[in-house]
Design a protein around this motif. Structure first.
Motif, PDB file in Angstrom:
ATOM      1  N   PHE A   1     -33.236  49.889  27.705  1.00 63.33           N
ATOM      2  CA  PHE A   1     -32.624  49.356  28.991  1.00 63.33           C
ATOM      3  C   PHE A   1     -31.479  50.534  29.287  1.00 63.33           C
ATOM      4  O   PHE A   1     -31.440  50.892  30.562  1.00 63.33           O
ATOM      5  CB  PHE A   1     -31.715  48.071  28.995  1.00 63.33           C
ATOM      6  CG  PHE A   1     -31.049  47.501  30.042  1.00 63.33           C
ATOM      7  CD1 PHE A   1     -31.742  47.236  31.022  1.00 63.33           C
ATOM      8  CD2 PHE A   1     -29.505  47.648  29.970  1.00 63.33           C
ATOM      9  CE1 PHE A   1     -31.042  46.893  32.138  1.00 63.33           C
ATOM     10  CE2 PHE A   1     -28.913  47.083  31.096  1.00 63.33           C
ATOM     11  CZ  PHE A   1     -29.530  46.903  32.218  1.00 63.33           C
ATOM     12  N   ASN A   2     -30.648  50.972  28.318  1.00 59.32           N
ATOM     13  CA  ASN A   2     -29.717  52.004  28.688  1.00 59.32           C
ATOM     14  C   ASN A   2     -30.472  53.343  29.175  1.00 59.32           C
ATOM     15  O   ASN A   2     -29.755  54.073  30.029  1.00 59.32           O
ATOM     16  CB  ASN A   2     -28.845  52.109  27.702  1.00 59.32           C
ATOM     17  CG  ASN A   2     -27.973  51.084  27.104  1.00 59.32           C
ATOM     18  OD1 ASN A   2     -27.663  50.404  27.964  1.00 59.32           O
ATOM     19  ND2 ASN A   2     -27.385  51.001  25.816  1.00 59.32           N
TER      20      ASN A   2
ATOM     21  N   THR B   1     -27.949  42.510  34.510  1.00 60.33           N
ATOM     22  CA  THR B   1     -26.635  41.873  33.955  1.00 60.33           C
ATOM     23  C   THR B   1     -26.945  40.928  32.823  1.00 60.33           C
ATOM     24  O   THR B   1     -26.393  40.868  31.742  1.00 60.33           O
ATOM     25  CB  THR B   1     -26.084  41.090  35.063  1.00 60.33           C
ATOM     26  OG1 THR B   1     -25.712  42.213  36.135  1.00 60.33           O
ATOM     27  CG2 THR B   1     -24.581  40.499  34.760  1.00 60.33           C
ATOM     28  N   ALA B   2     -28.158  40.113  33.230  1.00 53.32           N
ATOM     29  CA  ALA B   2     -28.484  39.204  32.229  1.00 53.32           C
ATOM     30  C   ALA B   2     -28.796  39.792  30.838  1.00 53.32           C
ATOM     31  O   ALA B   2     -28.903  39.365  29.707  1.00 53.32           O
ATOM     32  CB  ALA B   2     -29.857  38.319  32.770  1.00 53.32           C
ATOM     33  N   ILE B   3     -29.643  40.956  30.918  1.00 49.37           N
ATOM     34  CA  ILE B   3     -29.935  41.724  29.584  1.00 49.37           C
ATOM     35  C   ILE B   3     -28.825  42.133  29.025  1.00 49.37           C
ATOM     36  O   ILE B   3     -28.773  41.660  27.798  1.00 49.37           O
ATOM     37  CB  ILE B   3     -30.824  42.780  30.278  1.00 49.37           C
ATOM     38  CG1 ILE B   3     -32.345  42.547  30.741  1.00 49.37           C
ATOM     39  CG2 ILE B   3     -30.977  43.900  28.952  1.00 49.37           C
ATOM     40  CD1 ILE B   3     -33.119  43.456  31.163  1.00 49.37           C
ATOM     41  N   THR B   4     -27.974  42.699  29.521  1.00 47.44           N
ATOM     42  CA  THR B   4     -26.736  42.979  28.682  1.00 47.44           C
ATOM     43  C   THR B   4     -26.024  41.897  28.250  1.00 47.44           C
ATOM     44  O   THR B   4     -25.703  42.013  27.227  1.00 47.44           O
ATOM     45  CB  THR B   4     -25.911  43.855  30.008  1.00 47.44           C
ATOM     46  OG1 THR B   4     -26.520  44.934  30.581  1.00 47.44           O
ATOM     47  CG2 THR B   4     -24.562  44.421  29.142  1.00 47.44           C
ATOM     48  N   LYS B   5     -25.693  40.810  29.051  1.00 53.72           N
ATOM     49  CA  LYS B   5     -24.937  39.701  28.653  1.00 53.72           C
ATOM     50  C   LYS B   5     -25.823  39.161  27.414  1.00 53.72           C
ATOM     51  O   LYS B   5     -25.347  38.796  26.438  1.00 53.72           O
ATOM     52  CB  LYS B   5     -24.774  38.517  29.664  1.00 53.72           C
ATOM     53  CG  LYS B   5     -24.101  37.502  29.362  1.00 53.72           C
ATOM     54  CD  LYS B   5     -23.722  36.661  30.403  1.00 53.72           C
ATOM     55  CE  LYS B   5     -22.903  35.425  29.941  1.00 53.72           C
ATOM     56  NZ  LYS B   5     -22.686  34.347  31.058  1.00 53.72           N
TER      57      LYS B   5
ATOM     58  N   GLU C   1     -26.470  37.630  21.714  1.00 55.91           N
ATOM     59  CA  GLU C   1     -27.542  37.334  20.967  1.00 55.91           C
ATOM     60  C   GLU C   1     -27.153  38.301  19.501  1.00 55.91           C
ATOM     61  O   GLU C   1     -27.334  37.625  18.246  1.00 55.91           O
ATOM     62  CB  GLU C   1     -28.928  38.097  21.198  1.00 55.91           C
ATOM     63  CG  GLU C   1     -29.913  37.524  20.110  1.00 55.91           C
ATOM     64  CD  GLU C   1     -29.932  36.008  19.910  1.00 55.91           C
ATOM     65  OE1 GLU C   1     -30.527  35.559  18.971  1.00 55.91           O
ATOM     66  OE2 GLU C   1     -29.544  35.351  20.733  1.00 55.91           O
ATOM     67  N   ARG C   2     -26.285  39.217  19.447  1.00 52.99           N
ATOM     68  CA  ARG C   2     -25.675  39.857  18.559  1.00 52.99           C
ATOM     69  C   ARG C   2     -24.803  39.018  17.807  1.00 52.99           C
ATOM     70  O   ARG C   2     -24.866  39.034  16.517  1.00 52.99           O
ATOM     71  CB  ARG C   2     -25.172  41.501  18.868  1.00 52.99           C
ATOM     72  CG  ARG C   2     -26.052  42.531  19.144  1.00 52.99           C
ATOM     73  CD  ARG C   2     -25.382  43.878  19.331  1.00 52.99           C
ATOM     74  NE  ARG C   2     -26.162  44.904  19.974  1.00 52.99           N
ATOM     75  CZ  ARG C   2     -27.162  45.329  19.412  1.00 52.99           C
ATOM     76  NH1 ARG C   2     -27.559  44.957  18.180  1.00 52.99           N
ATOM     77  NH2 ARG C   2     -27.899  46.239  20.058  1.00 52.99           N
ATOM     78  N   ILE C   3     -23.804  38.391  18.606  1.00 48.61           N
ATOM     79  CA  ILE C   3     -22.888  37.483  17.927  1.00 48.61           C
ATOM     80  C   ILE C   3     -23.587  36.296  17.192  1.00 48.61           C
ATOM     81  O   ILE C   3     -23.316  35.958  16.035  1.00 48.61           O
ATOM     82  CB  ILE C   3     -21.958  37.122  19.034  1.00 48.61           C
ATOM     83  CG1 ILE C   3     -21.410  38.248  19.767  1.00 48.61           C
ATOM     84  CG2 ILE C   3     -21.009  35.922  18.541  1.00 48.61           C
ATOM     85  CD1 ILE C   3     -20.299  37.932  20.858  1.00 48.61           C
ATOM     86  N   LYS C   4     -24.582  35.905  17.780  1.00 50.21           N
ATOM     87  CA  LYS C   4     -25.137  34.664  16.992  1.00 50.21           C
ATOM     88  C   LYS C   4     -25.787  35.049  15.803  1.00 50.21           C
ATOM     89  O   LYS C   4     -25.874  34.538  14.646  1.00 50.21           O
ATOM     90  CB  LYS C   4     -26.625  34.173  18.174  1.00 50.21           C
ATOM     91  CG  LYS C   4     -25.857  33.480  19.275  1.00 50.21           C
ATOM     92  CD  LYS C   4     -25.292  32.073  19.038  1.00 50.21           C
ATOM     93  CE  LYS C   4     -24.908  31.290  19.908  1.00 50.21           C
ATOM     94  NZ  LYS C   4     -24.157  30.033  19.683  1.00 50.21           N
TER      95      LYS C   4
ATOM     96  N   ARG D   1     -36.488  40.438  25.720  1.00 47.34           N
ATOM     97  CA  ARG D   1     -37.563  41.620  26.079  1.00 47.34           C
ATOM     98  C   ARG D   1     -38.207  41.358  27.323  1.00 47.34           C
ATOM     99  O   ARG D   1     -38.709  41.920  27.971  1.00 47.34           O
ATOM    100  CB  ARG D   1     -38.473  41.352  24.786  1.00 47.34           C
ATOM    101  CG  ARG D   1     -39.414  42.515  24.814  1.00 47.34           C
ATOM    102  CD  ARG D   1     -40.141  42.890  23.753  1.00 47.34           C
ATOM    103  NE  ARG D   1     -39.244  43.335  22.659  1.00 47.34           N
ATOM    104  CZ  ARG D   1     -38.781  44.595  22.401  1.00 47.34           C
ATOM    105  NH1 ARG D   1     -39.004  45.331  23.292  1.00 47.34           N
ATOM    106  NH2 ARG D   1     -38.009  45.002  21.319  1.00 47.34           N
ATOM    107  N   SER D   2     -38.677  40.055  27.312  1.00 45.96           N
ATOM    108  CA  SER D   2     -39.303  39.739  28.941  1.00 45.96           C
ATOM    109  C   SER D   2     -38.399  40.042  29.958  1.00 45.96           C
ATOM    110  O   SER D   2     -39.051  40.638  31.049  1.00 45.96           O
ATOM    111  CB  SER D   2     -39.695  38.182  28.825  1.00 45.96           C
ATOM    112  OG  SER D   2     -40.513  37.720  27.929  1.00 45.96           O
TER     113      SER D   2
END
Length: 181
Positions: A42-43, A99-103, A108-111, A144-145
């Motif tokens: 993404f980046n 924005t949805a991908i970044t958020k 998900e990293r936190i979870k 990923r989708s």
């Protein structure tokens, strides 16, 4: 004799639990690696100028609508304008998708970190760890989708913008200049 059997049973149980814990932590690590891959992609392909490109396209469309005065429209021009309009309209969901991908990655990293900590400490409902991991795996799959959809829209929009923008902008400016005379 009962004490020895009890000790052996305890050792077998704890070693199985350690194997399961290890496998669960490996699955979480694989999900984190997948998130890293999503974020890197993404980046690397993120378009920072979506709003600028959208505004430019809108300005071109508006000038053509304002200054193109004709009963019929050239078929080639009509097709170009349709493709251009579709491209412009895709910019908005693309921006929201980014924005949805970044958020989603951040959340998900936190979870995953929290779940890994719970597994390491044996906190929470241990019998549900695999279900929790499967749930998080599905969320990574959804991210990923979103990335795949973003990449498809990105490719279409950039290709269309590169092919049509300069030509249509020049055309729209010529129409404006003729209309103002």
């Amino acid at each position: 004799m009962k004490i020895i059997v009890g000790i052996i049973a305890l050792l077998v149980f704890t070693s199985c639990a350690d194997l399961e814990k290890s496998a669960q932590l490996e699955r979480i690590s694989a999900l984190e690696t997948s998130l890293d891959s999503i974020q890197t992609t993404f980046n690397e392909f993120k378009i920072d100028s979506i709003s600028s490109m959208s505004l430019q396209a809108y300005a071109v469309e508006n000038r053509i609508k304002t200054y193109y005065v004709c009963d019929t429209i050239n078929m080639a021009l009509g097709r170009k304008m349709d493709a251009y309009k579709v491209m412009r309209k895709k910019f908005t969901p693309m921006g929201k998708g980014g924005t949805a991908i970044t958020k989603g990655i951040e959340e998900e990293r936190i979870k995953l970190t929290s779940l890994a900590t719970d597994i390491k400490n044996g906190s929470g409902k241990r019998n549900k760890y695999n279900e929790y991991i499967d749930f998080e795996k599905e969320k990574v799959s959804q991210i990923r989708s979103l990335l795949n959809e973003y990449m498809e829209n990105r490719e279409y929009c950039l290709k269309t913008f590169d092919e049509l923008h300069e030509e249509l902008e020049t055309f729209s400016l010529e129409l404006r200049d003729k209309g103002e005379q």
